[in-house]
Motif scaffolding. Structure first.
Motif: not given
Length: 426
Positions: A66-80
């Motif tokens: 749910p946290w990822v759902e409402f975030r920009r996806k590209r920064p999430v992928m980079i962070a992971m």
């Protein structure tokens, strides 16, 4: 047939996926191997490492969907990617200073599992906004072919690297692959609009289950979900049993065992390249039902493996048939899943699907091990091969009446054209 261009931005996303996939192929099984070679762990500890680490990782990943759902996806992928790079690099550092311990391996395994599930969820949602709807199957097929080529090439090279340079070599290579993946995703240009949501910004407790709620209330996804849990769980449960059967009971040399699993991976390239043409000719629903049935009929053949060249040929033939079927089926399933999930639930749905899939594999593997101890590896493989034959009954019988994408409002996210596209990964 002319190769279909999906644009420069997809090219960078595919490059990121490829470099991390080949890194994971090189590092396949590295953490349990380090536990055995460096920490002299026994069977119970290695089993705990293989089960407990991913189990904790799934628990960590649960609120991240749910946290990822409402975030920009590209920064999430980079962070992971950077998270996996950092946590995996702690292994060679600790090893160099003589501080490596079993608890550290458990923590690394858990964090890597959680980051993988989260990254895949974000990647699937980002892919849907990046390419045109008509190109989703092509994109998923390219990811699938990359997966199988990395499995074919990575483990043999990784084993050779460990023999030449030491037990943590492939961990370093795997960690660096995530750093390169993060750099590739960073190279994707263009503005990514933040997802919009109504109400509070904080994730409510009820949203943790929204992914499963969507899967279980959609007739087609529900059927494919339970079918996938059963098929993947039973197939993966036979892998360690087959290793014991081939290496310990039938006396196959290690190189033949490696060949038995590496050679059939060429089937992954065949199946994934056929996916678009087969769907264009026969339709998505018929492919899901027919190929979904075919991928279940081969496993029981492993029960008839015998010593010698004939036995090796049986293993290669069965694995080749399974891999061709799965590599054709998987991108079609991934495309169907994206098409029938609203934009504002993609990350949660993919996260729920991954968590359930990992849990299913863990449960079936544990049950298979217990059954093999009580009977024999061959008996356990036979039972798995017979049980999987009922899985086609779970496949959807009728085509889905609509595609969610066509019904959702434009405010749920930017259309593919707005993403600047000129033309599974989740």
């Amino acid at each position: 047939m002319t190769r279909r261009s999906l644009g420069r931005r997809f090219g960078w996303l595919w490059a990121a996926y490829a470099v991390s996939a080949y890194g994971s192929g090189l590092g396949f099984g590295a953490i349990p191997l380090i536990a055995v070679l460096v920490l002299h762990a026994g069977p119970a500890q290695v089993s705990a490492l293989s089960a407990a680490g991913p189990a904790v990782g799934m628990l960590i990943a649960l609120p991240l969907g749910p946290w990822v759902e409402f975030r920009r996806k590209r920064p999430v992928m980079i962070a992971m990617d950077l998270t996996r790079f950092g946590v995996m690099m702690t292994i060679p550092v600790a090893y160099a200073f003589g501080l490596l311990g079993f608890v550290q391996l458990l923590i690394v395994s858990a964090v890597v599992t959680a980051a993988k599930i989260t990254s895949n969820a974000a990647g699937g949602a980002y892919l849907r906004a990046l390419v045109r709807p008509d190109d989703l199957l092509v994109a998923n097929a390219r990811f699938e072919s990359t997966t199988w080529s990395s499995i074919a090439v990575g483990p043999p090279l990784g084993g050779a690297a460990i023999g030449l340079f030491g037990p943590v070599t492939t961990v370093v290579a795997d960690a660096l692959s995530y750093l390169l993946s993060a750099l590739s995703i960073t190279a994707i240009r263009g503005r990514e609009e933040p997802p919009r949501r109504s109400g509070k910004n904080r994730v409510a407790a009820g949203e943790l289950l929204d992914g499963w709620r969507h899967i279980l209330t959609h007739p087609g996804l529900r059927a494919l979900y339970f079918n996938n849990l059963l098929v993947n769980g039973l197939i993966m449960a036979t892998e360690p049993l087959l290793a014991v059967l081939l290496l310990r009971q039938l006396g196959f040399p290690p190189w033949q065992y490696g060949l038995a699993f590496a050679a059939p991976c060429v089937g992954g390239l065949i199946g994934s390249r056929l996916a678009r043409r087969v769907v264009a000719r026969y339709g998505q629903h018929r492919v899901l039902r027919t190929v979904g049935t075919l991928r279940a009929v081969w496993l029981v053949g492993l029960a008839f493996v015998r010593p010698g060249v004939a036995g090796l040929a049986i293993v290669i033939a069965v694995e080749l048939a399974i891999i061709i079927s799965m590599s054709l089926y998987t991108p079609v399933l991934a495309t169907y899943r994206l098409e029938h999930t609203p934009q504002d639930r993609v990350a949660r749905t993919l996260s729920a699907w991954s968590i359930s899939g990992n849990a299913s594999i863990a449960v079936f593997s544990a049950l298979g091990g217990l059954l093999a101890d009580a009977t024999s590896p061959r008996t356990a493989i036979t039972i798995a091969g017979l049980l999987i034959l009922v899985s086609p009954l779970l496949l959807p019988r009728h085509p889905a009446p609509e595609i969610v994408r066509a019904l959702e409002p434009a405010t749920t996210g930017p259309p593919p054209q707005a993403a600047g596209v000129p033309d599974e990964a989740g």
